[in-house]
Every structure is written in structure tokens, then in C-alpha cells.
Motif scaffolding. Structure first.
Motif, PDB file in Angstrom:
ATOM      1  N   GLU A  59      46.792  46.450  33.501  1.00  0.00           N
ATOM      2  CA  GLU A  59      45.729  45.600  33.994  1.00  0.00           C
ATOM      3  C   GLU A  59      45.559  45.874  35.485  1.00  0.00           C
ATOM      4  O   GLU A  59      46.552  45.971  36.216  1.00  0.00           O
ATOM      5  CB  GLU A  59      46.108  44.134  33.766  1.00  0.00           C
ATOM      6  CG  GLU A  59      44.914  43.232  33.612  1.00  0.00           C
ATOM      7  CD  GLU A  59      45.332  41.859  33.091  1.00  0.00           C
ATOM      8  OE1 GLU A  59      44.494  40.955  33.130  1.00  0.00           O
ATOM      9  OE2 GLU A  59      46.483  41.705  32.682  1.00  0.00           O
ATOM     10  N   ASP A  60      44.314  45.980  35.909  1.00  0.00           N
ATOM     11  CA  ASP A  60      44.072  46.184  37.333  1.00  0.00           C
ATOM     12  C   ASP A  60      44.274  44.873  38.078  1.00  0.00           C
ATOM     13  O   ASP A  60      43.905  43.813  37.582  1.00  0.00           O
ATOM     14  CB  ASP A  60      42.637  46.684  37.553  1.00  0.00           C
ATOM     15  CG  ASP A  60      42.478  48.129  37.119  1.00  0.00           C
ATOM     16  OD1 ASP A  60      43.483  48.870  37.144  1.00  0.00           O
ATOM     17  OD2 ASP A  60      41.350  48.504  36.738  1.00  0.00           O
ATOM     18  N   MET A  61      44.854  44.967  39.243  1.00  0.00           N
ATOM     19  CA  MET A  61      45.111  43.786  40.057  1.00  0.00           C
ATOM     20  C   MET A  61      44.339  43.918  41.363  1.00  0.00           C
ATOM     21  O   MET A  61      44.130  45.026  41.866  1.00  0.00           O
ATOM     22  CB  MET A  61      46.604  43.664  40.368  1.00  0.00           C
ATOM     23  CG  MET A  61      47.500  43.666  39.148  1.00  0.00           C
ATOM     24  SD  MET A  61      47.336  42.230  38.126  1.00  0.00           S
ATOM     25  CE  MET A  61      48.477  41.125  38.936  1.00  0.00           C
ATOM     26  N   VAL A  71      46.223  39.263  41.957  1.00  0.00           N
ATOM     27  CA  VAL A  71      45.760  38.529  40.782  1.00  0.00           C
ATOM     28  C   VAL A  71      45.018  39.511  39.874  1.00  0.00           C
ATOM     29  O   VAL A  71      44.501  40.525  40.342  1.00  0.00           O
ATOM     30  CB  VAL A  71      44.814  37.362  41.193  1.00  0.00           C
ATOM     31  CG1 VAL A  71      45.597  36.285  41.911  1.00  0.00           C
ATOM     32  CG2 VAL A  71      43.657  37.866  42.030  1.00  0.00           C
ATOM     33  N   PRO A  72      44.963  39.231  38.553  1.00  0.00           N
ATOM     34  CA  PRO A  72      44.246  40.130  37.638  1.00  0.00           C
ATOM     35  C   PRO A  72      42.777  40.254  38.038  1.00  0.00           C
ATOM     36  O   PRO A  72      42.114  39.252  38.283  1.00  0.00           O
ATOM     37  CB  PRO A  72      44.386  39.458  36.275  1.00  0.00           C
ATOM     38  CG  PRO A  72      45.547  38.549  36.409  1.00  0.00           C
ATOM     39  CD  PRO A  72      45.596  38.127  37.839  1.00  0.00           C
ATOM     40  N   ALA A  73      42.275  41.493  38.100  1.00  0.00           N
ATOM     41  CA  ALA A  73      40.909  41.718  38.570  1.00  0.00           C
ATOM     42  C   ALA A  73      39.879  41.141  37.604  1.00  0.00           C
ATOM     43  O   ALA A  73      38.812  40.696  38.024  1.00  0.00           O
ATOM     44  CB  ALA A  73      40.660  43.210  38.763  1.00  0.00           C
ATOM     45  N   GLU A  74      40.195  41.150  36.303  1.00  0.00           N
ATOM     46  CA  GLU A  74      39.215  40.687  35.317  1.00  0.00           C
ATOM     47  C   GLU A  74      39.053  39.174  35.332  1.00  0.00           C
ATOM     48  O   GLU A  74      37.973  38.663  35.124  1.00  0.00           O
ATOM     49  CB  GLU A  74      39.618  41.158  33.910  1.00  0.00           C
ATOM     50  CG  GLU A  74      39.224  42.596  33.654  1.00  0.00           C
ATOM     51  CD  GLU A  74      39.556  43.023  32.233  1.00  0.00           C
ATOM     52  OE1 GLU A  74      39.485  42.167  31.318  1.00  0.00           O
ATOM     53  OE2 GLU A  74      39.890  44.193  32.047  1.00  0.00           O
ATOM     54  N   ARG A  75      40.133  38.441  35.501  1.00  0.00           N
ATOM     55  CA  ARG A  75      40.053  36.974  35.524  1.00  0.00           C
ATOM     56  C   ARG A  75      40.978  36.444  36.620  1.00  0.00           C
ATOM     57  O   ARG A  75      42.055  35.901  36.364  1.00  0.00           O
ATOM     58  CB  ARG A  75      40.408  36.376  34.164  1.00  0.00           C
ATOM     59  CG  ARG A  75      41.584  37.051  33.533  1.00  0.00           C
ATOM     60  CD  ARG A  75      41.819  36.598  32.119  1.00  0.00           C
ATOM     61  NE  ARG A  75      42.697  37.535  31.465  1.00  0.00           N
ATOM     62  CZ  ARG A  75      43.987  37.714  31.750  1.00  0.00           C
ATOM     63  NH1 ARG A  75      44.554  37.011  32.696  1.00  0.00           N
ATOM     64  NH2 ARG A  75      44.709  38.599  31.109  1.00  0.00           N
TER      65      ARG A  75
END
Ligand code: ZN
Length: 88
Positions: A59-61, A71-75
């Protein structure tokens, strides 16, 4: 002569043929087993590889500009500080 009768000679020939054909037959069975095992092994490896790819999803951060936490880039989540740009 030498105590060899036609029955003994025929019996010996039969034993030799049985051993030769048995050897060939065993070789054929072994080759089939190896071919099947190779196919199954390959399938198993592919399944394991897919499972591993699913569990090791990355997961991209992104870095929060306020507190510096990642923090997670998506949410992204609100970190609790007043000026945090992310939604709570
Ligand atoms: Zn923050």
C-alpha cells in the motif's frame, strides 16, 4: 549334455524375457509418474505464488504534513491535530 533340457532352456528364456519386459514396464510407469508429478508440482507452485502475492499486497503511504506520520494514501485518516488535512 551339461544337464540342460529343452524345458530348462525355455524356462530360462521366459525368465529373461519377463525381467526385460518388467524393467521396460517399470520405466514407463516411472516416466508417467514423473510427468504427472511435474505437472502437479508446477500447479501447486503457481497457486502458492498467487497466494503469496495476495498476502503481500503493498500500500502506498503519504506523509502527513502536520504530524509527519505516514498514512495510507488511498484512505488517509485524521491524526487528531487541528490542522490535519485529512478527513476524520
Ligand atoms: Zn496528521
Amino acid at each position: 549334455m551339461f544337464g540342460l533340457s529343452i524345458t530348462k532352456i525355455l524356462f530360462t528364456a521366459a525368465v529373461i524375457f519377463a525381467v526385460l519386459y518388467g524393467w521396460k514396464w517399470l520405466g514407463r510407469i516411472q516416466a508417467q509418474r514423473n510427468a504427472q508429478g511435474g505437472r502437479m508440482g508446477r500447479k501447486r507452485r503457481r497457486t502458492v505464488g498467487r497466494a503469496r502475492a495476495e498476502t503481500t499486497k503493498t500500500e502506498d503511504m503519504v506523509r502527513c504534513p502536520t504530524c509527519g506520520d505516514y498514512v495510507p494514501a488511498e484512505r488517509p485518516r485524521h491524526c487528531g491535530r487541528q490542522d490535519c488535512p485529512y478527513p476524520g
